[in-house]
Structures are given as C-alpha cells and as structure tokens.
Design an enzyme around this catalytic site. Structure first.
Site, PDB file in Angstrom:
ATOM      1  N   GLY A  32       3.313   0.169  -7.937  1.00  0.00           N
ATOM      2  CA  GLY A  32       4.518   0.629  -7.260  1.00  0.00           C
ATOM      3  C   GLY A  32       5.482  -0.527  -7.097  1.00  0.00           C
ATOM      4  O   GLY A  32       5.161  -1.672  -7.437  1.00  0.00           O
ATOM      5  N   GLY A  34       9.070  -1.945  -4.526  1.00  0.00           N
ATOM      6  CA  GLY A  34       9.957  -1.728  -3.392  1.00  0.00           C
ATOM      7  C   GLY A  34      11.207  -2.549  -3.604  1.00  0.00           C
ATOM      8  O   GLY A  34      11.434  -3.084  -4.700  1.00  0.00           O
ATOM      9  N   PHE A  36      11.938  -5.415  -2.509  1.00  0.00           N
ATOM     10  CA  PHE A  36      11.723  -6.860  -2.622  1.00  0.00           C
ATOM     11  C   PHE A  36      10.459  -7.239  -3.364  1.00  0.00           C
ATOM     12  O   PHE A  36      10.108  -8.410  -3.434  1.00  0.00           O
ATOM     13  CB  PHE A  36      11.640  -7.495  -1.210  1.00  0.00           C
ATOM     14  CG  PHE A  36      12.537  -6.829  -0.205  1.00  0.00           C
ATOM     15  CD1 PHE A  36      13.902  -6.824  -0.409  1.00  0.00           C
ATOM     16  CD2 PHE A  36      12.018  -6.208   0.913  1.00  0.00           C
ATOM     17  CE1 PHE A  36      14.737  -6.195   0.497  1.00  0.00           C
ATOM     18  CE2 PHE A  36      12.855  -5.571   1.822  1.00  0.00           C
ATOM     19  CZ  PHE A  36      14.216  -5.564   1.619  1.00  0.00           C
ATOM     20  N   ASP A 166       8.748   1.620  10.095  1.00  0.00           N
ATOM     21  CA  ASP A 166       9.082   2.212   8.798  1.00  0.00           C
ATOM     22  C   ASP A 166       8.033   3.238   8.365  1.00  0.00           C
ATOM     23  O   ASP A 166       7.610   3.268   7.212  1.00  0.00           O
ATOM     24  CB  ASP A 166       9.231   1.108   7.741  1.00  0.00           C
ATOM     25  CG  ASP A 166      10.144   1.534   6.586  1.00  0.00           C
ATOM     26  OD1 ASP A 166      10.835   2.566   6.713  1.00  0.00           O
ATOM     27  OD2 ASP A 166      10.164   0.839   5.554  1.00  0.00           O
TER      28      ASP A 166
HETATM   29  N1  ATP Z   1      -2.211  -1.544  -1.212  1.00  0.00           N
HETATM   30  C1  ATP Z   1      -1.578  -0.833  -2.151  1.00  0.00           C
HETATM   31  N2  ATP Z   1      -2.273  -0.158  -3.094  1.00  0.00           N
HETATM   32  C2  ATP Z   1      -1.610   0.578  -4.033  1.00  0.00           C
HETATM   33  N3  ATP Z   1      -0.260   0.703  -4.106  1.00  0.00           N
HETATM   34  C3  ATP Z   1       0.473   0.059  -3.194  1.00  0.00           C
HETATM   35  C4  ATP Z   1      -0.136  -0.753  -2.173  1.00  0.00           C
HETATM   36  N4  ATP Z   1       0.849  -1.268  -1.401  1.00  0.00           N
HETATM   37  C5  ATP Z   1       2.002  -0.808  -1.910  1.00  0.00           C
HETATM   38  N5  ATP Z   1       1.802  -0.014  -2.985  1.00  0.00           N
HETATM   39  C6  ATP Z   1       2.829   0.672  -3.793  1.00  0.00           C
HETATM   40  O1  ATP Z   1       3.943  -0.180  -3.958  1.00  0.00           O
HETATM   41  C7  ATP Z   1       5.130   0.383  -3.366  1.00  0.00           C
HETATM   42  C8  ATP Z   1       5.946  -0.732  -2.722  1.00  0.00           C
HETATM   43  O2  ATP Z   1       5.170  -1.396  -1.735  1.00  0.00           O
HETATM   44  P1  ATP Z   1       5.793  -1.792  -0.320  1.00  0.00           P
HETATM   45  O3  ATP Z   1       6.372  -0.560   0.297  1.00  0.00           O
HETATM   46  O4  ATP Z   1       4.779  -2.532   0.478  1.00  0.00           O
HETATM   47  O5  ATP Z   1       6.953  -2.776  -0.817  1.00  0.00           O
HETATM   48  P2  ATP Z   1       8.365  -3.136  -0.163  1.00  0.00           P
HETATM   49  O6  ATP Z   1       9.061  -4.082  -1.062  1.00  0.00           O
HETATM   50  O7  ATP Z   1       8.136  -3.596   1.236  1.00  0.00           O
HETATM   51  O8  ATP Z   1       9.041  -1.730  -0.201  1.00  0.00           O
HETATM   52  P3  ATP Z   1      10.266  -1.138   0.631  1.00  0.00           P
HETATM   53  O9  ATP Z   1      11.421  -1.287  -0.246  1.00  0.00           O
HETATM   54  O10 ATP Z   1       9.877   0.303   0.879  1.00  0.00           O
HETATM   55  O11 ATP Z   1      10.352  -1.903   1.920  1.00  0.00           O
HETATM   56  C9  ATP Z   1       4.602   1.427  -2.381  1.00  0.00           C
HETATM   57  O12 ATP Z   1       5.529   2.464  -2.203  1.00  0.00           O
HETATM   58  C10 ATP Z   1       3.319   1.908  -3.062  1.00  0.00           C
HETATM   59  O13 ATP Z   1       3.627   2.889  -4.033  1.00  0.00           O
END
Ligand code: ATP
Length: 527
Positions: A32, A34, A36, A166
């Site tokens: 996945g 996000g 950042f 969140d």
């Molecule tokens: N432990 C995990 N195992 C499997 N997939 C994961 C895990 N952690 C995150 N993901 C995948 O990666 C994506 C992004 O992770 P995360 O939300 O932690 O990142 P972020 O950069 O903080 O995102 P956001 O823009 O939502 O703040 C999640 O939506 C999920 O699909």
C-alpha cells in the site's frame, strides 16, 4: 554526560561504509502507500519472519521529522504496553481485547532516503476495499463486530492516554490469519470471524492526550471523519493569538465521532457528511447534519434501531455529551461482545434519543437533511441522487471514480502544521482471539534505530537469503556491533551509528570467539 542526539540524524550524506547491513529484504511489490510512505512486505534475513515495512521518504517529510519521531515514539510505547498486557496473563471475557487490534511496531531504522518502520504484517486488505467491493456490509454479521472490535482498540488507546486522530476505513487493515485458529469457522459463530483479524494502523497523526493544548488544537485528520471540535480548529495557525486562545482544545472523543462515521460507512457504503465542497462538509459536520436514506431510516427492526442510536450518540456535536469508549461498550449495538463487571447504566434516557423531538433526531428528518442540493454526490463523482445510485447496486458504480473521490479521505495537512512544542500465558487462555504476540525476533536481529543502506529488494522470498546474501563473518560481526548498540533510542544514541562498524570494532569483537551472541548468529547462518 554526552548530549542527547536526536534520531534520525542522517540527512543523505552518509557514506556506505558507515552503514549497518540491513537485516531485512523487501518484496518489490507494494502492500500500500500513503501521502508520505510506501509499505512493502519484508523478511528478517535471520529469523525469516515476515513483517510490513513502511518506508517514509525523508525528502517528503523534510523539516517535519518530528512528526515521524512522534509516530515512532508512540508506536514504541503502545507496542511495549501490548507486550506487558500479554505477559501479565490477565484473564479477559471480552470477545475483542483492544490491544490485540492495534498495529505493533517491531523495529525501526533509517536509510539515506527513508525512515523505516517494521510492523506486524497485515496483508489481507483493508476495510475500505472490503466496503467498496461489497457496496455495504451486513449489519449483524460484519458492521456490529467490526464496530465492537474497533471500539475495543480505541478504548485501549484512550485508556493509555493516546488519541488516534485518523480512524478511517483505509487505516483498518486485516492481519495474516493464524491458520490453526480457523476454529471460529468450526464453531459456527454468528458473525464474520475476520473481525478478529482487524488491526487499527497508521499512527502518523496519533498523539498523547497530555501533549498540551497546541497539539490538541491541530486541525488534522481526514475531512470526512473530522469531529466538529476539530473542524473548529480549521485555520487556527492563521488566527490571531487572542482568537485561537478562545478555541477549546479537543480530546479523545474525536475518535468516537470518527468511529460513528466509519460504522455508518460500513452500513451504507457512503459517507454521512460529505458534500460537494469541503466548506459544505465542514458546515454539515458542525451542525451534525448527516444524510439518512429513506429506506434505512424507516426500517424499524430492533437491530437497526440500535445501529441508528449508536450512530446518533457518536454524532453528538457536543463532545461533552458524546459517550466515552468505555461507556459505548455497554451500548446494545455492541454490548454482546463485552463483559464489564461494572453494571452501571451509562446512557439512561439517552438510549431513547431516537424518539426525541430534537431537530437532529434521525426520526425527525422528514426529508433527508442532505437533499440533492447539498449532497455527497460530488464526492462520489455523480450528479444524481445518492439513494438512486446506491440502489442501482454496488456492481454498477464506477469503483475507480469512487476510489478517486474518496481519496479525499486521505489524511490531510499534517505537514502544513505549525511545529508543536513468544506466545504468552495469557493468549493461551483467550479462546476468542486470533492474536499472538509473535513473531518475536531475537534481539540480535533488530536494527533498533541504526543507519543502514536501503534494504535489498526481491521479487519474492523463495531464494534462501542465507544463500543469496552470502553473509561473511564480517557481516556477522557487523550484526553484533549493531546489536551492541541497542541503547539506541528514538531520542538518543550513545554511539554514532557509523562508529559501530569500524574495522576496530570488527577486530575487537572477533577477539571474543566465545561471545554467545556471535555463536547464535553464526548458527543461524550455518557457518
Ligand atoms: N502493517 C501493514 N501491513 C500491510 N499493509 C499495510 C500495513 N501498514 C500500512 N499498510 C498499507 O499501506 C497503506 C499506507 O500506510 P499508512 O496509512 O501507514 O501510510 P501513511 O503515509 O501514513 O498514509 P496516509 O496518507 O493515510 O497518512 C495503508 O493504507 C495500507 O494499505
């Protein structure tokens, strides 16, 4: 005493010889991403245990590393608390135990380009995709247990002084199923047993409740899920101090509001407050004005009444009247999953709110408060009415469009903020949980905040890392050196990372052939 060094400290000028060899390999494919970060599956090359690796781009978070520090610090604390609770062996009669449903941090380190977090692997999709693919979820079999499970996770966080900020479908992920516990299917439980695999992730915006007013006045989160008290903080950074002082700091109950939004989304397949524009959405949130489809509103089934009452309580615009996570456990909608000894009645008359004459009462919305002029259609990329669209069947709508528009539900704006200040005894007794406090990597195989080169990437993990990486005794010693630097912490390290890997340290550690750590690692490598 040496002054404390802030972690992370490498800003892209690190020389490769200063780096600790990475103890993980990643798969090429992403799990996945996000705003950042990207998340990939990884494997510890010594234990062969699999994890998720979140690679946060240093470039993207430049100047805001404190945000990442906050996330790591919090995850470390929460993971420590989870371990304590599991090891304490306390008995629990609840179907869902909060700390089983919060993402665990196992390790962390930095590379020239990334801050890297190694967490529990949850590779069975996320709740967002589950809802979109199904159109909506089954109230008794899915919505109820998922809501109860998330409530338990939120209750755990709040009891430990953490507000998530969140809670949303994209941040609810499903962990790797532990096969021997497919027991649930055999027992024929009346609800979807994947609810035992639910994990609340993404602590990027989470903060401590005692972090002070400044942090608890940040307008962060995801617009569709924001509570009214967070909306009030919109643009607070641009307000005159005299004005911003008047805005009250919010508290943990913003997560309860978000739980209401998520529960509603599971049940209906759309967002309760979304409008054409963000300003309209904020207005609806502030007024507690959410859309209710006629067919759902008029359904008098008791389980439906409990659902709407639960939603109604979560959407109380007055935070002081919104129930706490502790109290909501007693709500008839989710009560069957919890067994509190305390038999006080937290709701009193409020449980009859659905019949009140309040203008925000669901029953009194003669016509849906979200009429066609102010609707969430635009968010879904259509100009016709929601009910029609939803009735047209989940297969009919353009999933990509929905995905695109609901990408609005991506966490927003935190980067624009002003800077603010082994299986335990217990889990053997828990017949309702798929949670296991594992894998538990031996301390020798952790990175613990050190600096490393970017992990090797592989198309899959079928090639033995022992063979493919051909480790030398030099590598073994490097590992030891790095292990010895376990005093490394988020906020300080006693030794600069580069110093762990000098030829002196190599010779020095080789001078102790009976070093048990070394023997252990060599054994794992068949050396
Ligand atoms: N432990 C995990 N195992 C499997 N997939 C994961 C895990 N952690 C995150 N993901 C995948 O990666 C994506 C992004 O992770 P995360 O939300 O932690 O990142 P972020 O950069 O903080 O995102 P956001 O823009 O939502 O703040 C999640 O939506 C999920 O699909």
């Amino acid at each position: 005493m040496a002054s404390e060094v802030v972690w992370p400290q490498w800003r892209g000028n690190a020389k490769s010889e200063d780096a600790t060899r990475c103890k993980y390999v990643t798969k090429n494919a992403q799990l996945g991403d996000g705003c950042f970060s990207v998340v990939k599956e990884c494997m510890n090359i010594y234990t062969r245990d699999r994890y998720a690796m979140k690679l946060i781009s240093k470039k993207t978070v430049q100047g805001k590393l404190w945000l990442i520090q906050r996330e790591v610090k919090l995850l470390k604390e929460v993971s420590g608390r989870i371990r304590d609770l599991e090891h304490s062996g306390t008995q629990c009669k609840d179907t869902f135990e909060g700390h089983h449903h919060v993402l665990q941090l196992f390790d962390y380190f930095e590379t020239p380009q990334h801050i890297v977090l190694v967490t529990q692997l949850c590779d069975h999709g996320d709740l967002y995709d589950k809802i979109i693919e199904a159109g909506s979820l089954d109230l008794s079999k899915q919505v109820k247990p998922y809501a109860a499970c998330l409530l338990s996770a939120i209750h755990f966080l709040h009891s430990n002084g953490v507000v998530h900020r969140d809670v949303k479908a994209e941040n609810i992920i499903f962990r790797l199923r532990i096969s021997e516990l497919d027991e649930f299917a055999r027992r024929g439980s009346h609800y979807d047993h994947t609810s035992h695999d639910v994990v609340l992730a993404d602590f990027g915006l989470a903060t401590k409740l005692d972090s002070g007013d400044e942090e608890l006045k940040e307008c962060v989160g995801t617009i569709s899920y924001l509570a009214p008290e967070v909306v009030k903080c919109n643009n607070i950074a641009r307000m005159a101090p005299s004005e911003s002082r008047k805005i009250p700091a919010y508290g943990e109950l913003i997560d309860i509001w978000a739980l209401g939004v998520l529960t509603y989304f599971m049940m209906t397949g759309y967002m309760p407050f979304d409008c054409d524009t963000d300003d309209e959405t904020r207005k609806c949130i502030t007024e507690g004005d959410f859309y209710v489809e006629d067919s759902l509103r008029d359904d008098e089934q008791p389980h439906n009444a409990h659902f709407w009452n639960f939603i109604h309580l979560c959407f109380n615009v007055s935070a002081s009247e919104r129930p706490s996570a502790h109290n909501l456990r007693k709500h008839p909608f989710v009560q069957e999953f919890f067994h509190d000894d305390d038999d006080s009645e937290p709701f009193g008359d409020k449980i009859a709110l659905r019949k009140s004459t309040s203008s925000s009462s669901i029953h009194n919305l003669g016509t849906p408060s979200r009429s066609s002029s102010v609707s969430n259609i635009a968010h879904l990329g259509r100009n016709d009415s929601i009910p029609e669209m939803m009735r047209s069947g989940s297969r009919d709508y353009d999933l990509n469009k929905i995905r695109e528009t609901l990408k609005k539900t991506l966490s927003m704006a935190s980067l624009t903020l002003p800077r603010a200040g082994s299986v335990s005894k217990a889990s053997q007794n828990k017949e309702n949980s798929t949670f296991k406090l594992e894998p538990a990597p031996p301390t020798q195989s952790l990175m613990n905040g050190c600096f490393s080169l970017t992990p090797e990437s592989k198309s899959n993990f079928t090639t033995s890392p022992c063979v493919s990486r051909n480790p030398s005794s030099n590598d073994v010693t490097r590992l030891m050196s790095a292990t010895d630097s376990n005093s490394t912490s988020l906020t300080g390290r006693s030794t600069a990372p580069g110093r762990e890997l000098t030829s002196e340290s190599f010779k020095a550690s080789n001078a102790h052939p009976n070093n048990p750590i070394k023997t252990d690692i060599r054994a794992q490598f068949d050396l």
